[in-house]
Motif scaffolding. Structure first.
Motif, PDB file in Angstrom:
ATOM      1  N   PRO A 139      40.089  37.272  44.254  1.00 13.25           N
ATOM      2  CA  PRO A 139      39.618  37.623  42.918  1.00 13.25           C
ATOM      3  C   PRO A 139      40.456  36.893  41.863  1.00 13.25           C
ATOM      4  O   PRO A 139      41.664  36.726  42.067  1.00 13.25           O
ATOM      5  N   PRO A 140      39.852  36.462  40.778  1.00 19.50           N
ATOM      6  CA  PRO A 140      40.600  35.694  39.784  1.00 19.50           C
ATOM      7  C   PRO A 140      41.664  36.541  39.086  1.00 19.50           C
ATOM      8  O   PRO A 140      41.408  37.675  38.693  1.00 19.50           O
ATOM      9  N   GLU A 141      42.860  35.989  39.004  1.00 14.69           N
ATOM     10  CA  GLU A 141      43.930  36.521  38.167  1.00 14.69           C
ATOM     11  C   GLU A 141      44.303  37.978  38.409  1.00 14.69           C
ATOM     12  O   GLU A 141      44.628  38.695  37.467  1.00 14.69           O
ATOM     13  N   VAL A 142      44.319  38.441  39.639  1.00 16.08           N
ATOM     14  CA  VAL A 142      44.715  39.831  39.882  1.00 16.08           C
ATOM     15  C   VAL A 142      46.211  39.969  40.113  1.00 16.08           C
ATOM     16  O   VAL A 142      46.734  41.070  40.130  1.00 16.08           O
ATOM     17  N   GLY A 143      46.905  38.847  40.273  1.00 20.91           N
ATOM     18  CA  GLY A 143      48.299  38.943  40.708  1.00 20.91           C
ATOM     19  C   GLY A 143      48.279  39.386  42.147  1.00 20.91           C
ATOM     20  O   GLY A 143      47.474  38.922  42.935  1.00 20.91           O
ATOM     21  N   SER A 144      49.127  40.337  42.501  1.00 25.19           N
ATOM     22  CA  SER A 144      49.047  40.860  43.859  1.00 25.19           C
ATOM     23  C   SER A 144      48.001  41.966  43.897  1.00 25.19           C
ATOM     24  O   SER A 144      47.813  42.698  42.937  1.00 25.19           O
ATOM     25  N   ALA A 145      47.295  42.046  45.003  1.00 26.34           N
ATOM     26  CA  ALA A 145      46.283  43.091  45.178  1.00 26.34           C
ATOM     27  C   ALA A 145      46.999  44.378  45.564  1.00 26.34           C
ATOM     28  O   ALA A 145      47.727  44.414  46.550  1.00 26.34           O
ATOM     29  N   ARG A 146      46.826  45.436  44.778  1.00 25.54           N
ATOM     30  CA  ARG A 146      47.550  46.688  45.007  1.00 25.54           C
ATOM     31  C   ARG A 146      46.754  47.717  45.802  1.00 25.54           C
ATOM     32  O   ARG A 146      47.323  48.601  46.410  1.00 25.54           O
ATOM     33  N   SER A 147      45.435  47.629  45.742  1.00 23.78           N
ATOM     34  CA  SER A 147      44.606  48.599  46.457  1.00 23.78           C
ATOM     35  C   SER A 147      43.309  47.929  46.875  1.00 23.78           C
ATOM     36  O   SER A 147      42.863  46.970  46.259  1.00 23.78           O
ATOM     37  N   VAL A 148      42.704  48.470  47.942  1.00 22.59           N
ATOM     38  CA  VAL A 148      41.438  47.946  48.436  1.00 22.59           C
ATOM     39  C   VAL A 148      40.665  49.099  49.060  1.00 22.59           C
ATOM     40  O   VAL A 148      41.263  50.008  49.641  1.00 22.59           O
ATOM     41  N   ALA A 149      39.341  49.068  48.891  1.00 31.30           N
ATOM     42  CA  ALA A 149      38.499  50.135  49.448  1.00 31.30           C
ATOM     43  C   ALA A 149      37.115  49.579  49.747  1.00 31.30           C
ATOM     44  O   ALA A 149      36.645  48.653  49.085  1.00 31.30           O
TER      45      ALA A 149
END
Length: 105
Positions: free
Chosen positions: A36-46
């Motif tokens: 995903p563009p510009e999220v930095g690190s992904a903190r959660s996913v579902a």
């Protein structure tokens, strides 16, 4: 962060690089990668299932943004329409655009 979806036989792993990787729970094979563009690190996913839209993966980034990417489902045996418990996701749906939710969290 990680999420498991038993009906689709998938695991989604959100990485510190901001990507979401899909893997089969049957054999561990990779099913796709999404950045995903510009999220930095992904903190959660579902995994999320809409009543008519099908399955998607939603990710929350370190920057507070929330993004969704739709999954492409394989056809069930016998050519029936996919979507039931017997269907298995084939990976990310390249034909459907990524979405961002507003306001961010």
């Amino acid at each position: 962060a990680a999420a498991c979806c038993a009906p689709l036989e998938l695991v989604a792993a959100a990485t510190s690089a901001g990507e979401v990787e899909l893997f089969s729970t049957r054999d561990g094979s990779p099913r796709g990668c999404w950045a995903p563009p510009e999220v930095g690190s992904a903190r959660s996913v579902a995994f999320v299932r809409g009543e008519e839209e099908g399955w998607s993966v939603v990710v929350g980034g370190a920057d507070g943004s929330i993004h969704r990417r739709w999954l492409r489902e394989a056809q069930a045996a016998g050519g029936e329409a996919a979507g039931g418990a017997a269907s298995v996701a084939a990976g990310f749906d390249e034909a459907r655009e990524e979405e961002q939710f507003f306001p961010s969290h």
